[in-house]
Design an enzyme around this catalytic site. Structure first.
Site, short mmCIF file in Angstrom:
data_model
loop_
_atom_site.label_atom_id
_atom_site.label_comp_id
_atom_site.label_asym_id
_atom_site.label_seq_id
_atom_site.Cartn_x
_atom_site.Cartn_y
_atom_site.Cartn_z
N GLY A 12 0.72 -1.16 -0.08
CA GLY A 12 -0.03 0.03 0.01
C GLY A 12 0.72 1.29 -0.25
O GLY A 12 2.06 1.00 -0.06
N ASP A 13 0.19 2.34 -0.07
CA ASP A 13 0.82 3.49 0.00
C ASP A 13 1.76 3.83 -1.27
O ASP A 13 2.74 4.77 -1.03
CB ASP A 13 1.72 3.97 1.19
N GLU A 14 1.55 3.22 -2.45
CA GLU A 14 2.27 3.18 -3.46
C GLU A 14 2.36 4.44 -4.38
O GLU A 14 3.18 4.72 -5.05
CB GLU A 14 2.21 2.14 -4.40
N GLY A 15 1.11 5.41 -3.98
CA GLY A 15 0.90 6.34 -4.89
C GLY A 15 -0.36 6.25 -5.92
O GLY A 15 -0.12 7.01 -7.01
N LYS A 16 -1.02 5.46 -5.55
CA LYS A 16 -2.19 5.12 -6.65
C LYS A 16 -2.89 6.37 -6.86
O LYS A 16 -3.71 6.80 -8.01
CB LYS A 16 -3.04 4.25 -6.12
N GLY A 40 -5.88 6.01 2.26
CA GLY A 40 -5.66 7.48 2.06
C GLY A 40 -4.97 7.67 0.46
O GLY A 40 -3.89 7.24 0.48
N HIS A 41 -5.75 8.31 -0.36
CA HIS A 41 -5.02 8.77 -1.55
C HIS A 41 -4.89 10.17 -1.76
O HIS A 41 -5.64 10.97 -1.59
CB HIS A 41 -6.11 8.36 -2.67
N THR A 129 -5.53 0.44 11.69
CA THR A 129 -5.71 1.98 11.78
C THR A 129 -6.66 2.13 12.79
O THR A 129 -6.93 3.66 12.98
CB THR A 129 -6.17 2.53 10.56
N ARG A 143 -22.84 -12.31 8.36
CA ARG A 143 -24.37 -12.08 7.91
C ARG A 143 -25.18 -11.08 9.11
O ARG A 143 -26.17 -11.09 9.49
CB ARG A 143 -25.24 -13.33 7.67
N GLN A 224 -5.10 0.31 -0.79
CA GLN A 224 -4.20 -0.45 -0.07
C GLN A 224 -3.33 -1.14 -1.36
O GLN A 224 -2.92 -0.89 -2.28
CB GLN A 224 -4.54 -1.58 0.92
N ALA A 299 -1.40 8.74 5.17
CA ALA A 299 -2.09 9.68 4.70
C ALA A 299 -3.17 9.71 5.67
O ALA A 299 -4.09 10.48 5.93
CB ALA A 299 -2.74 9.49 3.20
N ARG A 303 1.03 7.96 10.73
CA ARG A 303 2.37 7.00 11.41
C ARG A 303 3.47 7.10 10.39
O ARG A 303 3.43 7.32 9.34
CB ARG A 303 1.98 5.57 11.61
N ARG A 305 6.34 5.74 7.80
CA ARG A 305 6.25 4.50 7.33
C ARG A 305 7.75 4.01 7.33
O ARG A 305 8.65 4.57 7.22
CB ARG A 305 6.10 4.94 5.83
#
Length: 438
Positions: A12-16, A40-41, A129, A143, A224, A299, A303, A305
């Site tokens: 995650g947090d790759e910059g999507k 977060g984006h 989180t 369910r 993610q 984001a 925290r 990274r």
């Protein structure tokens, strides 16, 4: 088919967010298909820094339709807050451009509380989180979940909240020795959210089917990364949904055959937030330098990274798992200051080397990275928009990564702004073809 899916191939947090924002310019519809407000984006557009947790990043583009799909667990409090911010910034002028699936499950107050209480009780943390994502998906699977559509039937909402609180309050009070919830207050609060949500809620699956029939172009937005996938990630240090491309269909209602191009997003190095194995993690000056230059702070949580060298072992597996046709390499400029740059090419446990990630988390924590080292480029890449302007060593780095992960690099990011992006046109032709069908 003309539609494109975007997934992260690390933790995650790759910059999507940035890439989805750019690609949204070519799409008619942008769909978020999984996750919740734990993602977060971050997008920098027109000098403004916008962080989105639920609403698809395409909302920043004029005239685009954005959908929160059925696979998302929706926190109405976060949704209302984002909606208000985006309207204040002038990004939502037409409410019809935003849709929410009535089949999406809701994050309830007891989900958040149980999430935090459980994590605080664990001697070995997962790194959640605390946004209630896991407990919400648990209720969905058992369910017991409450869906967005239930907000509009007070009798159903009341019955389900009361039924759930019989168990939730018992656990909160008896096991965690904490204060429980009153059904009346939850129903009142969520009924108010329902009044705001009502104009956005629709049968998004039917809308997507109709859009496909009309040859509209669709961009599927993941949250993610592959190694936080509940099945394919470093379990149990994962999220509670399937983050891989295979979930684009079930999380949106669009058929799997409607996605013709999968773009993987990865950093030029590796980061991870929270607990769990991280073979290439750096604990000294190099890791601190990456964090400082890359502004590597979550984001969603803020925290810091964990940072480390590029791990070709995990990216190569993610390429195959997701059916990735091209990669977008993010934050290339963060490596500008390094004299030497390392790439993990294999793992080692004892005397044996491995080209694939281990299945056991215990083995994952024992692996040692086997590195190749290349010379850095020692000059700023910030803002470069043409491949030919890259220094020779930067081009060598890109080429070696392509060889190791067995996928071509179609996009290179050289800064946080939209404009600081290299679109490798000869390679990106297939991506533009996918969107424009030309």
């Amino acid at each position: 088919m003309p539609n494109v899916g975007v997934v992260g191939v690390q933790w995650g947090d790759e910059g999507k967010g940035k890439i989805i924002d750019i690609l949204s310019d070519y799409a008619d519809i942008i769909v978020r298909f999984q996750g919740g407000a734990n993602a977060g984006h971050t997008i920098v557009a027109g000098g403004k820094r916008v962080i989105l947790h639920l609403i698809p990043s395409g909302i920043l583009r004029e005239g685009k339709c954005c959908i929160i799909g059925n696979g998302v667990v929706l926190d109405p409090e976060v949704f209302v807050h984002e909606l208000s911010e985006l309207k204040a910034l002038g990004y939502i002028k037409d409410d019809k451009k935003l849709m929410v699936s009535g089949l999406a499950h809701l994050i309830m107050p007891y989900h958040k509380k149980l999430d935090m209480l459980k994590e605080s009780r664990n001697t070995k943390k997962i790194g959640t989180t605390g946004r209630g994502i896991g407990p919400a998906y648990e209720d969905k699977a058992s369910r017991m979940g409450i869906r967005v559509i239930d907000l509009f039937d007070k009798k159903v909402l009341t019955e389900r909240v009361k039924r759930n609180l019989e168990f939730k309050n018992f656990v909160i009070k008896k096991y965690y020795k904490n204060e429980g919830f009153q059904a009346r207050q939850i129903v009142k609060t969520y009924s108010e959210y329902g009044k705001i949500l009502k104009k956005y809620v629709t049968d998004t699956t039917a809308f997507l089917h109709k859009s496909i029939d009309q040859n509209k172009t669709i961009l599927f937005e993941g949250a993610q990364g592959t190694y936080l996938d509940i099945d394919h990630g470093t379990y149990p240090y994962v999220t509670s949904s399937n983050t891989v491309s295979g979930n684009m269909a079930s999380g949106s209602g669009a058929p799997p055959t409607s996605v013709g191009y999968i773009l993987g997003i990865c950093k030029a190095y590796t980061t991870r937030v929270g607990e769990g194995p991280f073979p290439t993690e750096l604990f000294g000056e190099d890791g601190e330098l990456m964090r400082k230059i890359g502004d590597e702070y979550g984001a969603t949580t803020g925290r810091p990274r964990r940072c480390g060298w590029f791990d070709a072992v995990i990216v190569r597996r993610a390429v195959k798992t997701n059916g990735i046709k091209g990669l977008s390499l993010m934050k290339m400029d963060v490596l500008d200051s390094f004299e030497k740059i390392k790439i993990c090419v294999k793992y080692k446990i004892g005397a044996k080397t491995y080209a694939e990630p281990p299945m056991s988390v215990g083995d994952y924590e024992r692996v040692e990275p086997v590195y190749e080292e290349i010379d850095g480029w020692n000059t700023s890449l910030r803002g470069i928009t043409k491949y030919d302007e890259l220094p020779t060593n930067a081009k060598k780095y890109l080429k070696r990564l392509e060889e190791l992960v067995e996928a071509r690099i179609d996009i290179v990011s050289t800064g946080p702004e939209r404009e600081s992006t290299i679109l490798l046109k000869t390679r990106l032709y297939n991506l533009r073809f996918a969107f424009l069908n030309s």
